[in-house]
Scaffold this motif. Structure first.
Motif, PDB file in Angstrom:
ATOM      1  N   ASN A 175     -41.042  44.761 -13.120  1.00 45.38           N
ATOM      2  CA  ASN A 175     -40.168  45.179 -14.223  1.00 45.38           C
ATOM      3  C   ASN A 175     -38.693  44.868 -13.971  1.00 45.38           C
ATOM      4  O   ASN A 175     -37.824  45.743 -14.062  1.00 45.38           O
ATOM      5  N   PHE A 176     -38.387  43.617 -13.685  1.00 48.61           N
ATOM      6  CA  PHE A 176     -37.008  43.170 -13.592  1.00 48.61           C
ATOM      7  C   PHE A 176     -36.614  42.581 -14.944  1.00 48.61           C
ATOM      8  O   PHE A 176     -37.183  41.588 -15.388  1.00 48.61           O
ATOM      9  N   TRP A 177     -35.623  43.202 -15.584  1.00 48.73           N
ATOM     10  CA  TRP A 177     -35.297  42.880 -16.968  1.00 48.73           C
ATOM     11  C   TRP A 177     -33.805  42.627 -17.175  1.00 48.73           C
ATOM     12  O   TRP A 177     -32.947  43.159 -16.477  1.00 48.73           O
TER      13      TRP A 177
ATOM     14  N   GLY B 264     -14.113  34.575  -7.861  1.00 51.06           N
ATOM     15  CA  GLY B 264     -14.872  33.633  -7.063  1.00 51.06           C
ATOM     16  C   GLY B 264     -16.257  34.091  -6.655  1.00 51.06           C
ATOM     17  O   GLY B 264     -16.992  33.334  -6.009  1.00 51.06           O
ATOM     18  N   LYS B 265     -16.630  35.311  -7.005  1.00 48.47           N
ATOM     19  CA  LYS B 265     -17.967  35.821  -6.741  1.00 48.47           C
ATOM     20  C   LYS B 265     -18.717  35.963  -8.066  1.00 48.47           C
ATOM     21  O   LYS B 265     -18.116  36.076  -9.133  1.00 48.47           O
ATOM     22  N   TYR B 266     -20.040  35.999  -7.981  1.00 41.68           N
ATOM     23  CA  TYR B 266     -20.877  36.114  -9.168  1.00 41.68           C
ATOM     24  C   TYR B 266     -21.712  37.386  -9.055  1.00 41.68           C
ATOM     25  O   TYR B 266     -22.445  37.573  -8.084  1.00 41.68           O
ATOM     26  N   TYR B 267     -21.554  38.255 -10.053  1.00 42.86           N
ATOM     27  CA  TYR B 267     -22.202  39.560 -10.033  1.00 42.86           C
ATOM     28  C   TYR B 267     -23.256  39.626 -11.132  1.00 42.86           C
ATOM     29  O   TYR B 267     -22.973  39.375 -12.299  1.00 42.86           O
ATOM     30  N   MET B 268     -24.465  39.960 -10.730  1.00 39.03           N
ATOM     31  CA  MET B 268     -25.588  40.079 -11.650  1.00 39.03           C
ATOM     32  C   MET B 268     -25.932  41.549 -11.859  1.00 39.03           C
ATOM     33  O   MET B 268     -26.243  42.260 -10.904  1.00 39.03           O
ATOM     34  N   LEU B 269     -25.864  41.999 -13.111  1.00 43.23           N
ATOM     35  CA  LEU B 269     -26.353  43.319 -13.469  1.00 43.23           C
ATOM     36  C   LEU B 269     -27.745  43.175 -14.059  1.00 43.23           C
ATOM     37  O   LEU B 269     -28.010  42.227 -14.802  1.00 43.23           O
ATOM     38  N   PHE B 270     -28.633  44.106 -13.737  1.00 45.05           N
ATOM     39  CA  PHE B 270     -30.012  43.995 -14.181  1.00 45.05           C
ATOM     40  C   PHE B 270     -30.649  45.374 -14.267  1.00 45.05           C
ATOM     41  O   PHE B 270     -30.123  46.361 -13.738  1.00 45.05           O
ATOM     42  N   SER B 271     -31.792  45.433 -14.926  1.00 39.98           N
ATOM     43  CA  SER B 271     -32.587  46.658 -15.022  1.00 39.98           C
ATOM     44  C   SER B 271     -33.825  46.495 -14.145  1.00 39.98           C
ATOM     45  O   SER B 271     -34.440  45.429 -14.129  1.00 39.98           O
ATOM     46  N   ALA B 272     -34.194  47.569 -13.435  1.00 41.50           N
ATOM     47  CA  ALA B 272     -35.383  47.514 -12.581  1.00 41.50           C
ATOM     48  C   ALA B 272     -35.871  48.925 -12.300  1.00 41.50           C
ATOM     49  O   ALA B 272     -35.167  49.911 -12.513  1.00 41.50           O
ATOM     50  N   ASP B 273     -37.122  49.017 -11.803  1.00 37.59           N
ATOM     51  CA  ASP B 273     -37.702  50.302 -11.420  1.00 37.59           C
ATOM     52  C   ASP B 273     -37.091  50.779 -10.104  1.00 37.59           C
ATOM     53  O   ASP B 273     -37.241  50.127  -9.062  1.00 37.59           O
ATOM     54  N   TRP B 274     -36.419  51.916 -10.153  1.00 31.51           N
ATOM     55  CA  TRP B 274     -35.809  52.490  -8.960  1.00 31.51           C
ATOM     56  C   TRP B 274     -36.889  53.127  -8.096  1.00 31.51           C
ATOM     57  O   TRP B 274     -37.791  53.804  -8.587  1.00 31.51           O
TER      58      TRP B 274
ATOM     59  N   ILE C  62     -32.736  54.000 -17.781  1.00 29.55           N
ATOM     60  CA  ILE C  62     -31.797  53.196 -18.562  1.00 29.55           C
ATOM     61  C   ILE C  62     -32.036  51.718 -18.299  1.00 29.55           C
ATOM     62  O   ILE C  62     -32.502  51.318 -17.224  1.00 29.55           O
ATOM     63  N   ILE C  63     -31.707  50.885 -19.316  1.00 32.51           N
ATOM     64  CA  ILE C  63     -31.894  49.436 -19.230  1.00 32.51           C
ATOM     65  C   ILE C  63     -30.753  48.731 -19.952  1.00 32.51           C
ATOM     66  O   ILE C  63     -29.884  49.351 -20.552  1.00 32.51           O
ATOM     67  N   ASP C  64     -30.770  47.394 -19.906  1.00 33.12           N
ATOM     68  CA  ASP C  64     -29.945  46.526 -20.754  1.00 33.12           C
ATOM     69  C   ASP C  64     -28.446  46.723 -20.538  1.00 33.12           C
ATOM     70  O   ASP C  64     -27.690  47.040 -21.457  1.00 33.12           O
ATOM     71  N   ALA C  65     -28.003  46.501 -19.304  1.00 35.50           N
ATOM     72  CA  ALA C  65     -26.581  46.627 -18.983  1.00 35.50           C
ATOM     73  C   ALA C  65     -25.777  45.485 -19.580  1.00 35.50           C
ATOM     74  O   ALA C  65     -26.211  44.335 -19.609  1.00 35.50           O
ATOM     75  N   ASN C  66     -24.591  45.813 -20.066  1.00 39.36           N
ATOM     76  CA  ASN C  66     -23.637  44.838 -20.587  1.00 39.36           C
ATOM     77  C   ASN C  66     -22.246  45.305 -20.211  1.00 39.36           C
ATOM     78  O   ASN C  66     -21.968  46.510 -20.230  1.00 39.36           O
ATOM     79  N   LEU C  67     -21.346  44.370 -19.870  1.00 32.33           N
ATOM     80  CA  LEU C  67     -19.995  44.716 -19.446  1.00 32.33           C
ATOM     81  C   LEU C  67     -18.951  44.160 -20.399  1.00 32.33           C
ATOM     82  O   LEU C  67     -19.116  43.085 -20.979  1.00 32.33           O
ATOM     83  N   HIS C  68     -17.854  44.900 -20.532  1.00 30.72           N
ATOM     84  CA  HIS C  68     -16.672  44.417 -21.242  1.00 30.72           C
ATOM     85  C   HIS C  68     -15.462  44.681 -20.351  1.00 30.72           C
ATOM     86  O   HIS C  68     -15.280  45.800 -19.857  1.00 30.72           O
TER      87      HIS C  68
END
Length: 382
Positions: A96-98, A107-117, A157-163
């Motif tokens: 369940n990686f979503w 200069g770094k790349y950050y990935m936000l994701f949803s997963a089973d803790w 919770i799921i579906d992270a988005n940043l502003h």
């Protein structure tokens, strides 16, 4: 991973490069494509990295992490393979990686994701949280930044988005329907029909977070939820999963926030992601944490089978702006040919002078993306 770039293409159906043409004294090339792309992602997200390439991330079926594709022109996509794998056994179960989203920061790349803790003492069936992984390159490998989620709100919770704005970072997410039964007129109606005893709902929240992703600042604010009253203008389209007797849930998920002409736009998806009625609406606000007002012309993206088309399940979108100023909506959908697979679509977005947003889709006809001619002249994402 970079070797795969040269040997495994997930090229867009019927994509082709056209000759350079003159546009206002400059030279540009036109690249043609047709939806759906030959990329089987749900919840797609596109990043234009500092190397001037476009990277697409998304949810893959039964993947213990996330794959990615890369493109020079948004029309031809090369497979990069898996760029993140849930590696910390104390953090995530390997399922369940979503819904990954990737942001370039200093200069770094950050990935936000949803997963089973992994921390699940009550053995909940849905135990999703928001994780963060980091890499030195947009093609990975991404590694967990922490051995825990950003925070624990006490519900899945799921579906992270940043502003990002003025040095502050805002996180938007969806509280899952799981164990969230809500009283409403549609719930009363469904009970009277003898269909469902209760209706569970997912709601979109927003909260400021620390720039290093180590936690939140303040408390989450409820920003969007399904209508309570059946005479609400949004009730019909946001309740189709219930009124079609598909499932006893109403969703508000897949939020994506951007700012245009001083207005904050939040696009969101409603209905069952696995069904034909998945659709997209939007709401606006003068503040990144609301209140948000749903638009009167919702939904702005939905199935077209009642108009002679064969696209269904359109949802979980993001938005980018091309260098020529054209705005695009990236989302997943299904066709009669692709079956249950979620495939990627790209269609234009228009925002009128009065602020009204429309999506020119779903399309399955030939579309054109303009490209600058000459070395080093590639389009940009904002």
């Amino acid at each position: 991973m970079r070797i795969l770039y040269t040997i495994a293409l997930c090229a867009m159906t019927a994509a082709s490069a056209l000759p350079c043409i003159s546009r206002g004294g400059g030279e540009s090339a036109a690249v043609a494509y047709k939806n759906p792309l030959d990329v089987a992602f749900g919840d797609p997200f596109i990043l234009r990295a500092s190397d001037e390439k476009y990277y697409m991330y998304g949810t893959s079926e039964n993947e213990k992490g996330f794959r990615a594709c890369v493109s020079d022109d948004l029309a031809h996509w090369a497979e990069l393979g898996r760029v993140y794998e849930g590696a910390l056994p104390e953090s995530w179960t390997l399922k369940n990686f979503w819904a990954p989203e990737v942001y370039e920061i200093k200069g770094k790349y950050y990935m936000l994701f949803s997963a089973d803790w992994k921390e699940n003492p009550a053995n909940e069936l849905e135990n999703f949280r928001i994780g963060v992984a980091v890499a030195d390159s947009p093609d990975g490998p991404f590694k967990d930044l922490m051995n825990r989620p950003i925070f624990d709100p006490g519900y899945p919770i799921i579906d992270a988005n940043l502003h990002f704005e003025n040095g502050r970072v805002y996180l938007y997410y969806s509280r899952c329907c799981y164990k969230n039964p809500v009283a409403s007129e549609i719930a009363d109606w469904a009970r009277k029909q003898g269909w469902f005893q209760e209706i569970e709902e997912s709601w979109v929240y927003g909260v400021e977070i620390k720039p290093d992703f180590s936690g939140i600042i303040g408390e989450p604010e409820l920003l969007l939820r399904p209508p309570v009253r059946m005479d609400d203008k949004q009730a019909e389209w946001e309740s189709r999963s219930v009124t079609s007797r598909e499932v006893n849930r109403r969703w508000t998920e897949g939020s994506f926030v951007f700012k245009k002409n001083g207005t904050y736009y939040m696009m969101y998806s409603a209905n069952y992601f696995g069904g034909k009625n998945y659709a997209v609406g939007y709401a606006t606000s003068d503040n990144p944490l609301g209140p948000f007002r749903k638009a009167g012309n919702n939904p702005v993206l939905q199935k077209n089978t009642d108009r002679g088309g064969d696209v269904t399940g359109t949802g979980h979108n993001m938005v980018f702006t091309h260098a020529d100023g054209t705005m695009y909506c990236v989302y997943h959908g299904r066709t009669t040919t692709t079956g249950d697979k979620r495939m990627v679509f790209i269609d234009r977005i228009e925002i009128a002078p009065d602020g009204k947003l429309t999506v020119d889709g779903p399309t399955t006809t030939r579309q054109i993306i303009r490209q600058a001619c000459g070395p080093g002249q590639t389009p940009g994402l904002h």
